[in-house]
Design a protein around this motif. Structure first.
Motif, PDB file in Angstrom:
ATOM      1  N   ILE A 153      38.035  45.931  44.925  1.00  0.00           N
ATOM      2  CA  ILE A 153      36.729  46.047  44.260  1.00  0.00           C
ATOM      3  C   ILE A 153      35.573  45.629  45.165  1.00  0.00           C
ATOM      4  O   ILE A 153      34.432  45.546  44.728  1.00  0.00           O
ATOM      5  CB  ILE A 153      36.690  45.228  42.939  1.00  0.00           C
ATOM      6  N   ARG A 193      32.262  29.737  40.536  1.00  0.00           N
ATOM      7  CA  ARG A 193      32.748  29.823  41.918  1.00  0.00           C
ATOM      8  C   ARG A 193      32.007  28.819  42.775  1.00  0.00           C
ATOM      9  O   ARG A 193      30.802  28.702  42.685  1.00  0.00           O
ATOM     10  CB  ARG A 193      32.452  31.219  42.477  1.00  0.00           C
ATOM     11  N   MET A 245      28.454  48.327  39.257  1.00  0.00           N
ATOM     12  CA  MET A 245      28.117  46.911  39.064  1.00  0.00           C
ATOM     13  C   MET A 245      26.866  46.793  38.187  1.00  0.00           C
ATOM     14  O   MET A 245      26.830  46.007  37.264  1.00  0.00           O
ATOM     15  CB  MET A 245      27.796  46.257  40.412  1.00  0.00           C
ATOM     16  N   SER A 261      31.845  39.230  33.807  1.00  0.00           N
ATOM     17  CA  SER A 261      31.861  38.147  32.804  1.00  0.00           C
ATOM     18  C   SER A 261      30.692  38.204  31.835  1.00  0.00           C
ATOM     19  O   SER A 261      30.861  38.053  30.633  1.00  0.00           O
ATOM     20  CB  SER A 261      31.855  36.785  33.508  1.00  0.00           C
ATOM     21  N   MET A 283      33.111  53.588  39.015  1.00  0.00           N
ATOM     22  CA  MET A 283      32.918  52.146  38.900  1.00  0.00           C
ATOM     23  C   MET A 283      31.445  51.850  39.161  1.00  0.00           C
ATOM     24  O   MET A 283      30.811  52.535  39.970  1.00  0.00           O
ATOM     25  CB  MET A 283      33.787  51.454  39.951  1.00  0.00           C
ATOM     26  N   ALA A 313      39.045  39.325  38.548  1.00  0.00           N
ATOM     27  CA  ALA A 313      38.354  39.348  39.844  1.00  0.00           C
ATOM     28  C   ALA A 313      38.585  38.013  40.541  1.00  0.00           C
ATOM     29  O   ALA A 313      38.106  36.982  40.111  1.00  0.00           O
ATOM     30  CB  ALA A 313      36.859  39.606  39.639  1.00  0.00           C
ATOM     31  N   VAL A 327      36.607  40.826  35.426  1.00  0.00           N
ATOM     32  CA  VAL A 327      36.119  39.519  35.001  1.00  0.00           C
ATOM     33  C   VAL A 327      36.620  38.412  35.922  1.00  0.00           C
ATOM     34  O   VAL A 327      37.816  38.330  36.199  1.00  0.00           O
ATOM     35  CB  VAL A 327      36.551  39.245  33.541  1.00  0.00           C
ATOM     36  N   GLY A 328      35.675  37.602  36.410  1.00  0.00           N
ATOM     37  CA  GLY A 328      36.024  36.477  37.281  1.00  0.00           C
ATOM     38  C   GLY A 328      35.698  35.143  36.635  1.00  0.00           C
ATOM     39  O   GLY A 328      36.575  34.463  36.100  1.00  0.00           O
ATOM     40  N   THR A 329      34.422  34.782  36.656  1.00  0.00           N
ATOM     41  CA  THR A 329      34.026  33.437  36.208  1.00  0.00           C
ATOM     42  C   THR A 329      34.422  33.108  34.764  1.00  0.00           C
ATOM     43  O   THR A 329      34.764  31.962  34.482  1.00  0.00           O
ATOM     44  CB  THR A 329      32.496  33.214  36.354  1.00  0.00           C
TER      45      THR A 329
END
Ligand SMILES: *Cc1c(COP(=O)(O)O)cnc(C)c1O
Length: 220
Positions: A68, A218, A152, A194, A150, A24, A210-212
């Motif tokens: 997304i 961020r 969240m 994450s 999908m 992400a 997954v981002g962080t």
């Protein structure tokens, strides 16, 4: 820089085979994306069309692209050109727009239906009880390929808090699957970020976003 590669490899090692890792990338620079690709990521997740365009110019066909974020109808034309999958379809109106733009370029576009799994008022996505009806309606669009769901889930610091919402989404996924017996494309369940992807995997996710945990916190 090294850290991004190390983080990515660590996560990839932990994922079961056949699980798809979407990196992400909101707010990240193109060089950061280069790192995750070097580390083995095959799919980039984008929340914003303008950012996606600049990332796409840098990496293009080296990876696959998933949208997304929340898709506004005035951005659909660009979205269907860039993306290999739109994970956030949540209305017939948006489906109509996607279908007509995809038809213009003769591209069948894979989509996931976004589920608002805790029925939160301010959130995007369809309520679990409305997902089957939307999935049924999607059958009438020639250029949309419905492939799964999908979600969240409501934000929490605690991983376990996500479990009931992931479980609910999996139930809806199975329910729709029964109605799609002729559609072998119905196979993706995108859940977990994450702080929640381990629980998501236990509850049946085969796409995690997954981002962080890859890039670090961020700031923008
Ligand atoms: C940002 C984002 C993620 C990743 O969240 P992290 O907590 O940074 O891992 C996943 N899915 C969506 C839709 C996002 O916007």
């Amino acid at each position: 820089m090294e850290k991004i590669i190390a983080n990515t490899k660590k996560i990839l090692r932990k994922l079961p085979q056949k699980t798809n890792l979407v990196a992400a990338c909101k707010g990240r620079a193109a060089w950061e994306l280069e790192q995750v690709v070097k580390a083995g990521v095959k799919i980039i997740g984008e929340n914003y069309i303008s950012q996606a365009e600049s990332h796409y110019r840098a990496l293009g066909g080296k990876v696959r692209w998933h949208f997304i974020g929340h898709l506004q109808t005035n951005k659909v034309k660009k979205a269907v050109r860039i993306f290999d999958m739109i994970e956030t379809l949540d209305s017939v109106k948006l489906a109509e727009k996607i279908d007509s733009e995809a038809e213009k370029i003769n591209k069948k576009i894979p989509v996931l239906i976004e589920i608002n799994s805790a029925c939160e008022k301010q959130k995007y996505g369809v309520f679990p009880q409305d997902a089957l009806a939307l999935a049924e309606k999607l059958k009438s669009f020639s250029y949309i390929l419905p492939m799964g769901l999908m979600t969240m889930g409501p934000f929490s610091e605690k991983e376990e808090d996500y479990r009931p919402y992931f479980r609910k989404t999996k139930e809806v996924f199975e329910q729709i699957k029964k109605n799609f017996t002729a559609n072998s494309n119905w196979k993706y369940l995108s859940m977990g970020m994450s702080s929640s992807y381990k629980v998501a995997l236990e509850e049946g996710a085969n796409i995690v976003r997954v981002g962080t945990a890859i890039f670090g916190p961020r700031f923008a």
